[in-house]
Design an enzyme around this catalytic site. Structure first.
Site, PDB file in Angstrom:
ATOM      1  CB  SER A 196      35.452  52.042  46.991  1.00 12.11           C
ATOM      2  OG  SER A 196      35.839  51.242  48.092  1.00 12.11           O
ATOM      3  N   GLY A 197      38.125  50.248  45.779  1.00 11.28           N
ATOM      4  CA  GLY A 197      39.584  50.165  45.808  1.00 11.28           C
ATOM      5  C   GLY A 197      40.189  50.199  44.415  1.00 11.28           C
ATOM      6  CB  CYS A 247      49.740  41.149  41.244  1.00  7.34           C
ATOM      7  SG  CYS A 247      50.353  41.701  42.849  1.00  7.34           S
TER       8      CYS A 247
END
Length: 343
Positions: free
Chosen positions: A10-11, A149
Site C-alpha cells: 500500500s506504500g 535509493c
C-alpha cells in the site's frame, strides 16, 4: 509466467512494484498485502492503476498456499527481519526492499538502525540486489536484498573509482531526496505546508545509507541527507580525493570500463548544456541511474555525481531488474520507460 506477490503493497514502493509488475510480460501479480487496506481495491491508494487491475488487498496471512514463485517485500525496516523466516516459506525467491538484510555486519546494523538484528543468521544468505556489481551471483540467488535509493546512487557513482584504486581517503556524500523518500505515512514532516519551499537537513550525520556505500566501496563514508521540494528523485554529490597522478581522462575511463555495457547506467559528464551532469528530474519514472563527475586538477579532487528516481531504480525498478537478472531475462524487460521531458 511467474506467480508473484507484493507484501506491504500500500506504500509508495509497493505501488511502484504493482505498476511495474502489471506491465511485466513474464509475471502475474496474484496477491498484494496490506494490514490497513485489507479487502479494499489496490487502485484506492494507487489511483494510477485504475483500469489496469481489479486486485484487492489481502492480509499477510492470506499468502499461504498461493504457490508463489517470487515474493517482493515492501515491508518496514525492523519489522521485516522479525517476519523473514515466515516469508521465506512462501516463495522460492524472495526480493526484499527493506533495510534489514543490506548490511553484512549485525553490529553495524544495530548501530545505524538503533536496534539489535533479530535474524543475524539469515544475513549471509542474501545477495546484494545491484545487478551492475552482482549480476553473476543474482543469476542463482533465491534471497535478494535491494539497496536503498541514496545508497544505489552513491555506490554506482563511487565504486568504479574505488575498484580502480583512483581515490584515497574518505568519501563525503551530500545527498538530496524528494518527499516520496519519506514514504506514504511520513506524518506531519511530509505535509505540503511543512515541506513546500524547504531544504530540510534531516540527517546531518550518519544517515544509514552511508554504511551501505561504505560496505560496497571499501571506503570510509560520511553522509549528509537533505529533503528538497521535489516529489521524486535522488541526487548525490560524492566528494573524493584522487590518488596521485590521476587525471580527468583516468576518471572517465574508469566509468566507461565499469558501465559500457550496462542497460541502466549512463555516463553524463559534459562541458556544456542544460543537463550536462546527472539530474533526477528527467529520470522520473525510469529505471536509469545517471552518473557523472567533475575533476579539479588544482586540488586533486573530484565530485562524483549520481541521480535516479528513488521509487524506481532506487527501489521497485531495481527489484524488478533483479527479478530479470535472476531468471535470465533481458534486464530491460518491463522497465523500458525512458523518463519524461519536460517534466
Amino acid at each position: 509466467m511467474l506467480r508473484v506477490a507484493v507484501a506491504g503493497a500500500s506504500g509508495y514502493i509497493g505501488g511502484e512494484l504493482l505498476r511495474l509488475l502489471h506491465g511485466h510480460p513474464r509475471a502475474t501479480v496474484v496477491a498484494a498485502t496490506s494490514d490497513r487496506f485489507t479487502g479494499r481495491r489496490v487502485d484506492g491508494p494507487h489511483p494510477n492503476l485504475r483500469g489496469h487491475t481489479d486486485l484487492c488487498f489481502v492480509g499477510h496471512g492470506d499468502l499461504t498456499g498461493l504457490d508463489l514463485d517470487v515474493l517482493f517485500l515492501a515491508t518496514p525496516h525492523r519489522e521485516t527481519m522479525a517476519r523473514m523466516a515466515g516469508f521465506l516459506k512462501l516463495a522460492g525467491t524472495v526480493i526484499d526492499l527493506s533495510g534489514d538484510f543490506r548490511l553484512r555486519d549485525p553490529e553495524t546494523y544495530a548501530s545505524y538502525y538503533e536496534t539489535p538484528h533479530t535474524a543475524p543468521e539469515l544475513i549471509p544468505s542474501f545477495t546484494p540486489g545491484l545487478p551492475e556489481w552482482h549480476r553473476a551471483e543474482l543469476a542463482t540467488a533465491d534471497r535478494i536484498s535491494v539497496p536503498g535509493c541514496m545508497a544505489t546512487a552513491g555506490i554506482l557513482a563511487v565504486r568504479p573509482l574505488a575498484e580502480a584504486g583512483l581515490i584515497e581517503g574518505e568519501v563525503r556524500v551530500d545527498a538530496r531526496t524528494g518527499s516520496s523518500g519519506s514514504g506514504a505515512s511520513s506524518g506531519s514532516a511530509g505535509a505540503h505546508a511543512e515541506r513546500s519551499g524547504a531544504l530540510r537537513v534531516f540527517a546531518p550525520t550518519r544517515h544509514r545509507h552511508e554504511a551501505e556505500i561504505a560496505q560496497a566501496t571499501g571506503r570510509t563514508v560520511r553522509m549528509t541527507a537533505t529533503g528538497v521540494e521535489a516529489v521524486r528523485g535522488v541526487q548525490v554529490l560524492c566528494h573524493t580525493t584522487l590518488a596521485a597522478g590521476v587525471s580527468e581522462k583516468d576518471v572517465r575511463s574508469a566509468f566507461r570500463a565499469a558501465y559500457r555495457d550496462e542497460p541502466f547506467v549512463r555516463i553524463v559528464a559534459q562541458r556544456r548544456g542544460l543537463y550536462r551532469l546527472p539530474e533526477p528530474k528527467i529520470l522520473s519514472g525510469s529505471n536509469f541511474c545517471d552518473v557523472g563527475f567533475a575533476v579539479s586538477g588544482e586540488t586533486g579532487t573530484a565530485v562524483l555525481i549520481g541521480a535516479l528516481d528513488n521509487l524506481v531504480k532506487g527501489g521497485a525498478g531495481g527489484a524488478v531488474q533483479c527479478l530479470n537478472a535472476r531468471f535470465g531475462w533481458p534486464e530491460r524487460t518491463g522497465l523500458e520507460f525512458p523518463g519524461l521531458h519536460p517534466n
